[in-house]
Write a protein that holds these residues in place. Structure first.
Motif, PDB file in Angstrom:
ATOM      1  N   ALA A 154      24.961 -38.741  26.574  1.00  0.00           N
ATOM      2  CA  ALA A 154      25.895 -37.823  25.915  1.00  0.00           C
ATOM      3  C   ALA A 154      26.216 -36.638  26.814  1.00  0.00           C
ATOM      4  CB  ALA A 154      25.309 -37.335  24.588  1.00  0.00           C
ATOM      5  N   ALA A 155      25.199 -36.127  27.523  1.00  0.00           N
ATOM      6  CA  ALA A 155      25.422 -35.012  28.447  1.00  0.00           C
ATOM      7  C   ALA A 155      26.359 -35.426  29.568  1.00  0.00           C
ATOM      8  CB  ALA A 155      24.090 -34.528  29.022  1.00  0.00           C
ATOM      9  N   GLY A 156      26.154 -36.650  30.079  1.00  0.00           N
ATOM     10  CA  GLY A 156      27.018 -37.132  31.148  1.00  0.00           C
ATOM     11  C   GLY A 156      28.459 -37.250  30.710  1.00  0.00           C
ATOM     12  N   LEU A 157      28.691 -37.843  29.532  1.00  0.00           N
ATOM     13  CA  LEU A 157      30.046 -37.988  29.020  1.00  0.00           C
ATOM     14  C   LEU A 157      30.685 -36.626  28.764  1.00  0.00           C
ATOM     15  CD1 LEU A 157      29.539 -40.945  26.504  1.00  0.00           C
ATOM     16  CD2 LEU A 157      30.712 -41.016  28.711  1.00  0.00           C
ATOM     17  N   THR A 158      29.894 -35.716  28.225  1.00  0.00           N
ATOM     18  CA  THR A 158      30.414 -34.381  27.934  1.00  0.00           C
ATOM     19  C   THR A 158      30.786 -33.649  29.214  1.00  0.00           C
ATOM     20  OG1 THR A 158      28.978 -34.297  25.987  1.00  0.00           O
ATOM     21  CG2 THR A 158      29.930 -32.220  26.723  1.00  0.00           C
ATOM     22  N   GLY A 159      29.926 -33.749  30.221  1.00  0.00           N
ATOM     23  CA  GLY A 159      30.200 -33.095  31.494  1.00  0.00           C
ATOM     24  C   GLY A 159      31.426 -33.667  32.189  1.00  0.00           C
ATOM     25  N   VAL A 160      31.590 -34.985  32.154  1.00  0.00           N
ATOM     26  CA  VAL A 160      32.759 -35.615  32.767  1.00  0.00           C
ATOM     27  C   VAL A 160      34.034 -35.171  32.050  1.00  0.00           C
ATOM     28  CG1 VAL A 160      33.930 -37.818  33.151  1.00  0.00           C
ATOM     29  CG2 VAL A 160      31.500 -37.590  33.685  1.00  0.00           C
ATOM     30  N   ALA A 161      33.986 -35.117  30.708  1.00  0.00           N
ATOM     31  CA  ALA A 161      35.151 -34.656  29.950  1.00  0.00           C
ATOM     32  C   ALA A 161      35.492 -33.214  30.300  1.00  0.00           C
ATOM     33  CB  ALA A 161      34.892 -34.797  28.452  1.00  0.00           C
ATOM     34  N   LEU A 162      34.454 -32.386  30.449  1.00  0.00           N
ATOM     35  CA  LEU A 162      34.702 -30.990  30.807  1.00  0.00           C
ATOM     36  C   LEU A 162      35.300 -30.879  32.207  1.00  0.00           C
ATOM     37  CD1 LEU A 162      34.408 -28.028  29.972  1.00  0.00           C
ATOM     38  CD2 LEU A 162      32.117 -28.054  30.987  1.00  0.00           C
ATOM     39  N   ALA A 163      34.812 -31.694  33.129  1.00  0.00           N
ATOM     40  CA  ALA A 163      35.363 -31.696  34.485  1.00  0.00           C
ATOM     41  C   ALA A 163      36.841 -32.095  34.470  1.00  0.00           C
ATOM     42  CB  ALA A 163      34.561 -32.654  35.376  1.00  0.00           C
ATOM     43  N   ALA A 164      37.172 -33.128  33.700  1.00  0.00           N
ATOM     44  CA  ALA A 164      38.572 -33.566  33.602  1.00  0.00           C
ATOM     45  C   ALA A 164      39.431 -32.471  32.977  1.00  0.00           C
ATOM     46  CB  ALA A 164      38.656 -34.849  32.787  1.00  0.00           C
ATOM     47  N   HIS A 165      38.872 -31.770  31.989  1.00  0.00           N
ATOM     48  CA  HIS A 165      39.591 -30.653  31.362  1.00  0.00           C
ATOM     49  C   HIS A 165      39.946 -29.593  32.393  1.00  0.00           C
ATOM     50  CE1 HIS A 165      40.304 -26.977  29.079  1.00  0.00           C
ATOM     51  NE2 HIS A 165      39.225 -26.450  29.637  1.00  0.00           N
ATOM     52  N   PHE A 166      38.957 -29.163  33.177  1.00  0.00           N
ATOM     53  CA  PHE A 166      39.208 -28.123  34.176  1.00  0.00           C
ATOM     54  C   PHE A 166      40.172 -28.606  35.250  1.00  0.00           C
ATOM     55  CE2 PHE A 166      35.069 -26.000  32.930  1.00  0.00           C
ATOM     56  CZ  PHE A 166      35.681 -24.846  32.467  1.00  0.00           C
ATOM     57  N   ALA A 167      39.985 -29.844  35.732  1.00  0.00           N
ATOM     58  CA  ALA A 167      40.837 -30.358  36.797  1.00  0.00           C
ATOM     59  C   ALA A 167      42.302 -30.396  36.365  1.00  0.00           C
ATOM     60  CB  ALA A 167      40.367 -31.746  37.219  1.00  0.00           C
ATOM     61  N   ALA A 168      42.555 -30.905  35.154  1.00  0.00           N
ATOM     62  CA  ALA A 168      43.931 -31.010  34.662  1.00  0.00           C
ATOM     63  C   ALA A 168      44.532 -29.636  34.400  1.00  0.00           C
ATOM     64  CB  ALA A 168      43.971 -31.862  33.391  1.00  0.00           C
ATOM     65  N   TRP A 169      43.756 -28.754  33.769  1.00  0.00           N
ATOM     66  CA  TRP A 169      44.312 -27.453  33.403  1.00  0.00           C
ATOM     67  C   TRP A 169      44.565 -26.574  34.627  1.00  0.00           C
ATOM     68  CZ3 TRP A 169      41.747 -22.380  32.530  1.00  0.00           C
ATOM     69  CH2 TRP A 169      42.674 -21.428  32.085  1.00  0.00           C
ATOM     70  N   PHE A 170      43.602 -26.537  35.560  1.00  0.00           N
ATOM     71  CA  PHE A 170      43.798 -25.731  36.767  1.00  0.00           C
ATOM     72  C   PHE A 170      45.055 -26.192  37.500  1.00  0.00           C
ATOM     73  CE2 PHE A 170      39.817 -23.282  38.111  1.00  0.00           C
ATOM     74  CZ  PHE A 170      39.361 -23.135  36.806  1.00  0.00           C
ATOM     75  N   GLU A 171      45.243 -27.515  37.599  1.00  0.00           N
ATOM     76  CA  GLU A 171      46.414 -28.054  38.284  1.00  0.00           C
ATOM     77  C   GLU A 171      47.701 -27.701  37.546  1.00  0.00           C
ATOM     78  OE1 GLU A 171      48.621 -29.987  41.192  1.00  0.00           O
ATOM     79  OE2 GLU A 171      46.475 -29.479  41.220  1.00  0.00           O
ATOM     80  N   SER A 172      47.655 -27.685  36.214  1.00  0.00           N
ATOM     81  CA  SER A 172      48.873 -27.411  35.436  1.00  0.00           C
ATOM     82  C   SER A 172      49.452 -26.047  35.749  1.00  0.00           C
ATOM     83  CB  SER A 172      48.576 -27.514  33.928  1.00  0.00           C
ATOM     84  OG  SER A 172      47.899 -26.363  33.449  1.00  0.00           O
ATOM     85  N   LEU A 173      48.594 -25.093  36.091  1.00  0.00           N
ATOM     86  CA  LEU A 173      49.057 -23.738  36.355  1.00  0.00           C
ATOM     87  C   LEU A 173      49.865 -23.633  37.645  1.00  0.00           C
ATOM     88  CD1 LEU A 173      45.875 -21.885  35.144  1.00  0.00           C
ATOM     89  CD2 LEU A 173      48.189 -21.467  34.271  1.00  0.00           C
TER      90      LEU A 173
END
Length: 293
Positions: free
Chosen positions: A70-89
């Motif tokens: 669960a920690a691994g899945l949560t961390g990967v989702a958080l990484a994808a969140h940051f990667a997509a959002w930072f790029e969107s800016l």
């Protein structure tokens, strides 16, 4: 007003101001967005780790294989969140990006309904529909009106929505782990996994990890201390003292705060389509968040 009520509300106010600086710090950075995201998460983890070792040294070692997954899945989702959002800016306005990435309550209630069989009310459906209508207005209005802010606003808006979707995955995947662990071990483990995932993306793209000016390192540290520690840590602390509905609605101040800071510090004026669509999106998010209480 008693201290037990005033202190959490003051903490929330500080947290919203801190989180609102995130988009500005990202815009000021000239590093590749995924590199900035990596260092934000890495430095946040490094700042939390000593406190974790001092107060919860045994908590992480007690994790079962299920909770580690669960920690691994949560961390990967958080990484994808940051990667997509930072790029969107890099592609759309601060106002549009921050508003759309805050759409995660819509995805959370939808995912909980589809995956966890949680009850969905008519108010929830209305909130989702209203928010989607606002997203359409925001994303297409600028293009039709010819007043878009950013080199590729539709692409940037799409990335921000992906960031919101991944943030929802972060919330859904982390539910069981959050119930098992105290706050500090939970966020440290998840941030550690997210840092590893972002590092893998940086290395896969062949981006440099060093050679940045001192200004960049200060911005990376600012992202970790401000939005990372003062922002999200205070939000999670407040959840133990005030209603989650109040927290959810208070966090909608981030798009407003970020847009104001972008106006003052970046001289970025959002278009009328972004303002109108953003207001509709925030109304839909408010309905959705309150309906899930």
């Amino acid at each position: 007003m008693s201290d037990s009520v005033a202190r959490p509300r003051l903490a929330l106010a500080v947290a919203v101001v801190a989180i609102s600086t995130s988009a500005i710090l990202i815009r000021w950075s000239t590093a590749p967005p995924v590199v900035a995201a990596f260092y934000r998460v890495l430095l946040t983890t490094a700042l939390l780790a000593p406190v974790l070792l001092a107060r919860h040294a045994d908590a992480v070692g007690d994790l079962s294989g299920r909770h580690l997954l669960a920690a691994g899945l949560t961390g990967v989702a958080l990484a994808a969140h940051f990667a997509a959002w930072f790029e969107s800016l890099s592609w759309t306005s601060v106002a549009a990006s921050v508003t759309l990435v805050q759409s995660q309550p819509i995805f959370v209630v939808t995912g909980a309904w589809l995956l966890l069989n949680e009850r969905v009310t008519g108010r929830t459906v209305l909130g989702v529909v209203v928010a989607i209508a606002g997203i359409v207005v925001m994303s297409l209005g600028d293009l039709l009106g010819g007043t878009a802010v950013g080199p590729r606003p539709l692409y940037g808006n799409a990335l921000a929505l992906v960031g919101g979707l991944m943030a929802a995955g972060y919330v859904l995947a982390g539910r069981s782990l959050r119930q098992r662990l105290p706050l500090l071990p939970y966020v440290t483990v998840v941030y550690g996994v997210a840092a590893l995932a972002l590092l893998a993306v940086v290395l896969a793209q062949g981006l440099p990890l060093t050679g940045y000016e001192s200004r960049e390192w200060l911005l990376f540290l600012g992202m970790a201390v401000g939005p990372g520690i003062l922002g999200h840590t205070l939000v999670n602390w407040s959840l133990a003292h005030v209603e989650s509905s109040l927290v959810s609605v208070t966090l909608l101040g981030e798009p407003l705060g970020s847009a104001l800071l972008a106006l003052l510090l970046l001289t970025e004026v959002p278009s009328s389509w972004t303002v109108a669509g953003g207001a509709v999106v925030l109304a839909g998010i408010t309905l959705t968040a309150r309906s899930s209480e």
